[in-house]
Design a protein around this motif. Structure first.
Motif, PDB file in Angstrom:
ATOM      1  N   LYS A  17       0.832  -1.201   0.000  1.00 52.39           N
ATOM      2  CA  LYS A  17       0.000   0.000   0.000  1.00 52.39           C
ATOM      3  C   LYS A  17       0.873   1.261   0.000  1.00 52.39           C
ATOM      4  O   LYS A  17       0.631   2.213  -0.746  1.00 52.39           O
ATOM      5  N   GLN A  18       1.903   1.249   0.857  1.00 57.56           N
ATOM      6  CA  GLN A  18       2.785   2.399   0.932  1.00 57.56           C
ATOM      7  C   GLN A  18       3.538   2.615  -0.379  1.00 57.56           C
ATOM      8  O   GLN A  18       3.687   3.741  -0.862  1.00 57.56           O
ATOM      9  N   GLU A  19       3.983   1.514  -0.989  1.00 58.48           N
ATOM     10  CA  GLU A  19       4.704   1.621  -2.260  1.00 58.48           C
ATOM     11  C   GLU A  19       3.779   2.126  -3.359  1.00 58.48           C
ATOM     12  O   GLU A  19       4.197   2.914  -4.215  1.00 58.48           O
ATOM     13  N   LEU A  20       2.548   1.673  -3.354  1.00 57.05           N
ATOM     14  CA  LEU A  20       1.589   2.125  -4.362  1.00 57.05           C
ATOM     15  C   LEU A  20       1.323   3.622  -4.215  1.00 57.05           C
ATOM     16  O   LEU A  20       1.230   4.346  -5.208  1.00 57.05           O
ATOM     17  N   ILE A  21       1.216   4.067  -2.970  1.00 57.11           N
ATOM     18  CA  ILE A  21       1.007   5.508  -2.737  1.00 57.11           C
ATOM     19  C   ILE A  21       2.218   6.285  -3.218  1.00 57.11           C
ATOM     20  O   ILE A  21       2.095   7.310  -3.897  1.00 57.11           O
ATOM     21  N   ASP A  22       3.418   5.791  -2.869  1.00 55.73           N
ATOM     22  CA  ASP A  22       4.642   6.481  -3.300  1.00 55.73           C
ATOM     23  C   ASP A  22       4.754   6.519  -4.818  1.00 55.73           C
ATOM     24  O   ASP A  22       5.241   7.486  -5.407  1.00 55.73           O
ATOM     25  N   LEU A  23       4.314   5.451  -5.469  1.00 58.18           N
ATOM     26  CA  LEU A  23       4.460   5.354  -6.924  1.00 58.18           C
ATOM     27  C   LEU A  23       3.432   6.212  -7.646  1.00 58.18           C
ATOM     28  O   LEU A  23       3.754   6.944  -8.580  1.00 58.18           O
ATOM     29  N   TRP A  24       2.176   6.136  -7.223  1.00 55.40           N
ATOM     30  CA  TRP A  24       1.098   6.757  -7.988  1.00 55.40           C
ATOM     31  C   TRP A  24       0.647   8.102  -7.456  1.00 55.40           C
ATOM     32  O   TRP A  24      -0.043   8.836  -8.178  1.00 55.40           O
ATOM     33  N   PHE A  25       1.028   8.442  -6.213  1.00 51.31           N
ATOM     34  CA  PHE A  25       0.673   9.758  -5.712  1.00 51.31           C
ATOM     35  C   PHE A  25       1.860  10.700  -5.714  1.00 51.31           C
ATOM     36  O   PHE A  25       1.794  11.798  -5.186  1.00 51.31           O
ATOM     37  N   SER A  26       2.942  10.247  -6.324  1.00 49.14           N
ATOM     38  CA  SER A  26       4.036  11.158  -6.640  1.00 49.14           C
ATOM     39  C   SER A  26       4.055  11.227  -8.156  1.00 49.14           C
ATOM     40  O   SER A  26       3.274  10.554  -8.813  1.00 49.14           O
ATOM     41  N   SER A  27       4.925  11.988  -8.748  1.00 49.04           N
ATOM     42  CA  SER A  27       4.916  12.131 -10.211  1.00 49.04           C
ATOM     43  C   SER A  27       5.633  10.975 -10.911  1.00 49.04           C
ATOM     44  O   SER A  27       5.637  10.870 -12.122  1.00 49.04           O
TER      45      SER A  27
ATOM     46  N   MET B 170       0.635  17.030  -9.670  1.00 44.78           N
ATOM     47  CA  MET B 170       1.732  17.959  -9.365  1.00 44.78           C
ATOM     48  C   MET B 170       1.201  19.193  -8.655  1.00 44.78           C
ATOM     49  O   MET B 170       1.842  19.719  -7.740  1.00 44.78           O
ATOM     50  N   ARG B 171       0.034  19.661  -9.052  1.00 48.96           N
ATOM     51  CA  ARG B 171      -0.552  20.838  -8.384  1.00 48.96           C
ATOM     52  C   ARG B 171      -0.943  20.510  -6.956  1.00 48.96           C
ATOM     53  O   ARG B 171      -0.745  21.313  -6.045  1.00 48.96           O
ATOM     54  N   LEU B 172      -1.523  19.336  -6.755  1.00 48.48           N
ATOM     55  CA  LEU B 172      -1.899  18.936  -5.402  1.00 48.48           C
ATOM     56  C   LEU B 172      -0.663  18.800  -4.525  1.00 48.48           C
ATOM     57  O   LEU B 172      -0.680  19.155  -3.338  1.00 48.48           O
ATOM     58  N   ALA B 173       0.421  18.307  -5.080  1.00 50.74           N
ATOM     59  CA  ALA B 173       1.657  18.141  -4.320  1.00 50.74           C
ATOM     60  C   ALA B 173       2.209  19.498  -3.906  1.00 50.74           C
ATOM     61  O   ALA B 173       2.737  19.656  -2.804  1.00 50.74           O
ATOM     62  N   ARG B 174       2.077  20.511  -4.785  1.00 52.20           N
ATOM     63  CA  ARG B 174       2.589  21.856  -4.451  1.00 52.20           C
ATOM     64  C   ARG B 174       1.761  22.487  -3.350  1.00 52.20           C
ATOM     65  O   ARG B 174       2.278  23.220  -2.519  1.00 52.20           O
ATOM     66  N   ARG B 175       0.474  22.207  -3.339  1.00 48.65           N
ATOM     67  CA  ARG B 175      -0.413  22.840  -2.346  1.00 48.65           C
ATOM     68  C   ARG B 175      -0.327  22.188  -0.993  1.00 48.65           C
ATOM     69  O   ARG B 175      -0.678  22.792   0.017  1.00 48.65           O
ATOM     70  N   SER B 176       0.150  20.936  -0.913  1.00 52.46           N
ATOM     71  CA  SER B 176       0.162  20.245   0.382  1.00 52.46           C
ATOM     72  C   SER B 176       1.190  20.925   1.268  1.00 52.46           C
ATOM     73  O   SER B 176       2.271  21.286   0.819  1.00 52.46           O
ATOM     74  N   PRO B 177       0.873  21.150   2.608  1.00 57.90           N
ATOM     75  CA  PRO B 177       1.770  21.895   3.501  1.00 57.90           C
ATOM     76  C   PRO B 177       3.072  21.136   3.694  1.00 57.90           C
ATOM     77  O   PRO B 177       3.085  19.917   3.787  1.00 57.90           O
ATOM     78  N   ARG B 178       4.184  21.914   3.790  1.00 53.07           N
ATOM     79  CA  ARG B 178       5.500  21.328   4.041  1.00 53.07           C
ATOM     80  C   ARG B 178       5.726  21.187   5.536  1.00 53.07           C
ATOM     81  O   ARG B 178       5.530  22.127   6.276  1.00 53.07           O
TER      82      ARG B 178
END
Lengths: 262, 186
Positions: A17-27, B170-178
């Motif tokens: 689950k964590q890997e899937l989030i890292d893969l698909w919720f990052s660019s 990418m836009r959602l990632a920029r808006r998320s708080p650091r």
């Protein structure tokens, strides 16, 4: 005992689950998928245009698009799996992962599941292209079946291969280079001239190689219109490779080392 | 003496008749083969019917005949493989009686664009000649379009969908708080 088993079986899912989030919720995942989509779009359009001026090329165009989808989709999954362990090692996060209560075997299984999602995403993208192109020559169901079954087995084998290489590579660069080199070596026999591949030794070599076997299956069923029962043999090596390489990748998990990040 | 001359004459006549018959049977010069239409214009992949009419203008019945269709591209000086256009290259039509005609239909489907010459030939086993037809000029138009096979919507739509998802992400990632690291100013 039951608690330990359920924790053990849940461990791989937590990692996945964590890997899937890292893969698909990052660019990362979508960037790779976009590259795959752009290449497939260009190739499909050119192949369709060519098929429009010579009807005999229509089946061949479908065969080419299916083979390229399998090749690029498995490459994308291979790139993700080749980064799985060696990438953690380089980023210095492997130690934190190894001290978690999740067994090393489950860590590898979870990463394998996540890397396989890249192939699944590539398959979802490729299906509309194949369905539209195969509709003209009337080979849509065969094309989808080749992509899902043949492509799926080849992808499973290569994803496990990438993970195994990643487990023993001390740097990400080495892992990626070695994985891609192995893929190119495995794909090379499919590009041999027909004289070489149709000889006895050439035919055995093609069938024994999971990548060339899968690509040959696509060519035989879609372009040459050979029936499926005559080509079941081309699924043996991808199936065996998927099982053996997955077992190797899981077995190597017991020997995971921190390497330079220690 | 008279009987001998009569027999000899009969033998000579019989031989001559036999030779004449053999010559007529082995020559197809009295066979007329015509294809119809004389010209055809189709779109790539569109099938059309070629009518081949065989007429026996001689005094005797023909040998068993076989009709064969061939296709060539005069501009490229090469022959097209007829098997690409039709599944039936030859048709046996049997004997055509003197003064009779026989018409055979042929389904042809071009698989590439260009200008082609189609003709038929009548053959017979043992014949010394063959009988060709007139030429059918076929113009095949290519099907060039901006959307070949309906692939354009998928070829454009798929990258737009995946690219759009990437942009949104990418836009959602920029808006998320650091979250600041411990010990560093926020």
């Amino acid at each position: 005992m039951t608690t330990k088993r359920s924790e053990s079986s849940a461990g791989w899912w937590v990692i996945a689950k964590q890997e899937l989030i890292d893969l698909w919720f990052s660019s990362k995942g979508l960037s790779v998928l976009l590259g795959f989509t752009l290449l497939l779009s260009a190739l499909s359009y050119l192949a369709s245009a060519d098929a429009g001026i010579n009807l005999l090329d229509a089946r061949e165009s479908v065969g080419v698009v299916v083979q390229v989808s399998i090749a690029l989709g498995t490459l994308a999954a291979l790139v993700v799996s080749a980064d799985a362990i060696s990438g953690e090692r380089e980023r210095g996060t492997l130690e934190a992962l190894l001290v978690t209560p999740v067994a090393r075997r489950n860590i590898v299984i979870g990463k394998l599941v996540a890397a396989t999602s890249m192939w699944v995403a590539a398959l979802v993208v490729a299906l509309p292209f194949v369905a539209v192109m195969a509709d003209g020559p009337g080979v849509a169901s065969e094309a989808v079946l080749v992509l899902v079954v043949g492509g799926g087995l080849v992808a499973a084998a290569l994803t496990a291969l990438g993970l195994a290489v990643s487990s023993v590579s001390m740097s990400n660069r080495t892992s990626l280079a070695a994985s891609v080199a192995i893929l190119l070596l495995l794909a090379a026999p499919s590009q041999l001239p027909s004289i070489a591949s149709n000889g006895t030794l050439g035919a055995v070599f093609v069938k024994a190689n999971p990548v060339s076997s899968g690509l040959k299956l696509a060519n035989n069923v879609l372009v040459r219109q050979q029936p499926w029962p005559d080509n079941w043999g081309f699924l043996i090596s991808p199936l065996l490779a998927a099982i053996v390489l997955t077992a190797i990748a899981i077995a190597l998990s017991d020997r995971l080392e921190l390497g330079g990040a220690r | 003496m008279t009987a001998r001359i009569a027999c000899l004459t009969a033998v000579v006549l019989a031989s001559t008749f036999g030779l004449t018959s053999a010559a007529a049977a082995e020559s197809l010069d009295d066979i007329n083969v015509a294809v119809d239409p004389a010209s055809q214009s189709v779109v790539l992949g569109e099938a059309f019917t070629l009518q081949v009419t065989v007429t026996n203008e001689g005094d005797e019945a023909t040998l068993p005949l076989v009709l064969h269709v061939d296709i060539t591209d005069p501009q490229k000086s090469t022959s097209v493989d007829p098997e690409d256009w039709t599944s039936t290259l030859s048709k046996a039509i049997g004997i055509v009686d003197s003064g009779s005609s026989l018409t055979v239909d042929w389904e042809l489907q071009p698989i590439s664009g260009g200008d082609f010459a189609v003709y038929a030939v009548a053959l017979a086993a043992g014949a010394e000649t063959l009988s060709p037809s007139n030429v059918l000029r076929v113009t095949v138009q290519d099907q060039r379009s901006l959307n070949p096979g309906g692939i354009l919507p998928v070829a454009i739509g798929a990258p737009i969908v995946v690219g759009g998802l990437l942009l949104v992400q990418m836009r959602l990632a920029r808006r998320s708080p650091r979250v600041p690291l411990a010990g560093t100013p926020g």
